[in-house]
Write a protein that holds these residues in place. Structure first.
Motif, PDB file in Angstrom:
ATOM      1  N   ASN A  37       8.549  -3.663 -20.196  1.00 48.08           N
ATOM      2  CA  ASN A  37       7.909  -2.689 -19.855  1.00 48.08           C
ATOM      3  C   ASN A  37       7.246  -2.031 -21.277  1.00 48.08           C
ATOM      4  O   ASN A  37       6.313  -1.921 -20.919  1.00 48.08           O
ATOM      5  CB  ASN A  37       8.098  -1.423 -18.483  1.00 48.08           C
TER       6      ASN A  37
ATOM      7  N   TYR B 262      15.809   2.367 -16.042  1.00 48.87           N
ATOM      8  CA  TYR B 262      14.581   2.771 -15.491  1.00 48.87           C
ATOM      9  C   TYR B 262      13.500   3.254 -15.575  1.00 48.87           C
ATOM     10  O   TYR B 262      12.832   3.565 -16.361  1.00 48.87           O
ATOM     11  CB  TYR B 262      15.086   2.917 -13.551  1.00 48.87           C
TER      12      TYR B 262
ATOM     13  N   TRP C   5       9.364  -4.974 -12.838  1.00 52.47           N
ATOM     14  CA  TRP C   5       9.677  -2.956 -12.254  1.00 52.47           C
ATOM     15  C   TRP C   5      10.316  -3.658 -10.627  1.00 52.47           C
ATOM     16  O   TRP C   5      11.483  -3.294 -10.694  1.00 52.47           O
ATOM     17  CB  TRP C   5       8.273  -2.909 -11.580  1.00 52.47           C
TER      18      TRP C   5
ATOM     19  N   ASP D 106       4.449   6.476 -16.863  1.00 50.22           N
ATOM     20  CA  ASP D 106       4.891   6.280 -15.251  1.00 50.22           C
ATOM     21  C   ASP D 106       5.549   7.649 -15.081  1.00 50.22           C
ATOM     22  O   ASP D 106       6.648   7.797 -14.158  1.00 50.22           O
ATOM     23  CB  ASP D 106       5.319   4.984 -14.567  1.00 50.22           C
TER      24      ASP D 106
ATOM     25  N   ASP E 279       8.549  -9.831 -13.248  1.00 49.07           N
ATOM     26  CA  ASP E 279       8.194  -8.690 -12.149  1.00 49.07           C
ATOM     27  C   ASP E 279       8.800  -7.492 -12.875  1.00 49.07           C
ATOM     28  O   ASP E 279      10.582  -7.332 -12.319  1.00 49.07           O
ATOM     29  CB  ASP E 279       8.504  -8.585 -10.956  1.00 49.07           C
TER      30      ASP E 279
ATOM     31  N   SER F 194      11.900   3.571 -19.456  1.00 43.05           N
ATOM     32  CA  SER F 194      10.954   2.591 -18.857  1.00 43.05           C
ATOM     33  C   SER F 194       9.841   3.313 -18.971  1.00 43.05           C
ATOM     34  O   SER F 194       8.826   2.885 -19.501  1.00 43.05           O
ATOM     35  CB  SER F 194      11.616   1.409 -18.454  1.00 43.05           C
ATOM     36  N   ALA F 195       9.703   3.995 -17.664  1.00 40.56           N
ATOM     37  CA  ALA F 195       9.238   4.331 -16.823  1.00 40.56           C
ATOM     38  C   ALA F 195       8.468   5.737 -17.498  1.00 40.56           C
ATOM     39  O   ALA F 195       6.824   5.434 -17.498  1.00 40.56           O
ATOM     40  CB  ALA F 195       9.244   5.272 -15.262  1.00 40.56           C
TER      41      ALA F 195
ATOM     42  N   ARG G  21       7.842   6.889 -10.844  1.00 40.91           N
ATOM     43  CA  ARG G  21       8.475   6.073 -11.365  1.00 40.91           C
ATOM     44  C   ARG G  21       9.645   6.811 -12.192  1.00 40.91           C
ATOM     45  O   ARG G  21      10.625   7.090 -12.036  1.00 40.91           O
ATOM     46  CB  ARG G  21       8.551   4.957 -12.077  1.00 40.91           C
TER      47      ARG G  21
ATOM     48  N   LEU H 222      13.995  -3.450 -12.210  1.00 38.57           N
ATOM     49  CA  LEU H 222      14.498  -2.986 -12.840  1.00 38.57           C
ATOM     50  C   LEU H 222      15.322  -1.824 -12.002  1.00 38.57           C
ATOM     51  O   LEU H 222      16.566  -1.684 -10.830  1.00 38.57           O
ATOM     52  CB  LEU H 222      13.891  -1.974 -13.294  1.00 38.57           C
ATOM     53  N   GLU H 223      14.289  -2.232 -10.265  1.00 31.62           N
ATOM     54  CA  GLU H 223      14.633  -1.792  -8.845  1.00 31.62           C
ATOM     55  C   GLU H 223      16.068  -2.277  -7.790  1.00 31.62           C
ATOM     56  O   GLU H 223      16.735  -1.824  -7.791  1.00 31.62           O
ATOM     57  CB  GLU H 223      13.624  -2.055  -7.691  1.00 31.62           C
TER      58      GLU H 223
END
Length: 314
Positions: free
Chosen positions: A195, A230, A208, A239, A206, A233-234, A242, A211-212
């Protein structure tokens, strides 16, 4: 010979007893003090032939939590000063923040450097030989410290000169660890880098979603470091939705934590609270209210809830 024997015993004791014991602590300040106090003593035995590289990675990393915590305080002071129009204090706070970020970057880069001096680098699809859980832990912490050194060096106007290729090396290095075994940190750390630096992301990956999954695994295993990755990163990509979700979920998953790695979870908590404090201070001029991590200033209040907490006025 006597000094080398002493150094070898100290290194052996640190690996077998001190590190496992320290990992059970929740007090990050205690780890910080341990790192700052023991690093010079431990490293001095290099001159007589001992090999403290593995422990050096760990003590440099925890020593950096001291200066990172102080740098955060200066950043918050800067935000408050800007909000209130106090130009001189804002400039002073920013200068001090950069000084502390430089020290953090030096400590974290040395932690990272020591890890690959000991084990080698991951390159061309080949991973270093990690013979034990302790080796894997040292390797993982070294890789994460490498990323943190880049971020802090950027704050310090690249005063340290951390090589820009560290991010790509860390992305490859984390792939050498078992994701399930280490609470989702290897995949979560790589996804966080994807990201922040999209050129590292493999085709069709992907970030995200990764990370989820890493966050869920960390919650299940009782070490919430992937949740902090997470949030970082957000926050790095702006973001807000998030970031808030990550902070709320971190705060709501504080049960059934792994006591054997309480220190790593506590450091993750320090990182999460740092992001929350920045958000609160930017919006209100005050850090996250005590005991209210996971809440935000613009949350809808229940009608029966008092809008003023008398304790906050004391």
């Amino acid at each position: 010979m006597v000094y080398k024997t002493t150094g070898d015993v100290l290194v052996s004791y640190g690996r077998a007893e001190m590190v496992p014991y320290l990992m059970t602590y929740q007090d990050v300040g205690m780890a910080c003090a341990t790192g700052e106090a023991l690093t010079p003593l431990l490293l001095s035995f290099e001159s007589v032939g001992s090999d403290p590289d593995k422990l050096a990675t760990l003590v440099y990393t925890v020593a950096a939590t001291c200066t990172e915590s102080m740098a955060l305080e200066e950043e918050l002071r800067y935000m408050r000063a800007v909000k209130e129009g106090r130009v001189n204090e804002a400039q002073d706070a920013r200068s001090r923040q950069k000084e502390l970020a430089e020290i953090s970057a030096r400590r974290q880069y040395e932690a990272y450097r020591r890890s690959f001096v000991e084990f080698g680098e991951a390159d061309n699809g080949k991973c270093p030989r990690l013979r034990s859980d302790f080796d894997e832990l040292v390797w993982m912490i070294g890789q994460i410290s490498g990323v943190q050194s880049l971020l802090n060096d950027a704050t310090a106007d690249t005063a340290v000169g951390v090589p820009r290729d560290v991010a790509a090396k860390v992305e490859r290095g984390l792939a050498c660890l078992d994701n399930e075994k280490w609470w989702g940190v290897p995949r979560g750390g790589r996804a966080a880098l994807w990201n922040i630096l999209p050129m590292l992301k493999p085709a069709n990956a992907d970030a995200w979603a990764e990370l989820e999954r890493a966050t869920r695994l960390g919650f299940e295993q009782g070490v919430r470091l992937p949740s902090a990755l997470y949030a970082i990163s957000a926050y790095s990509v702006g973001d807000d939705q998030r970031v808030r979700r990550a902070i709320r979920e971190f705060a709501n998953n504080d049960k059934n934590l792994d006591p054997n790695y309480a220190m790593i979870d506590s450091i993750a908590g320090m990182l999460i609270k740092g992001i929350s404090d920045r958000m609160w201070t930017e919006a209100t001029g005050k850090r996250t209210p005590y005991g209210n991590l996971g809440t935000f200033w613009d949350d809808t209040r229940k009608s029966s809830e008092s809008t003023i907490n008398i304790d906050d006025l004391l």
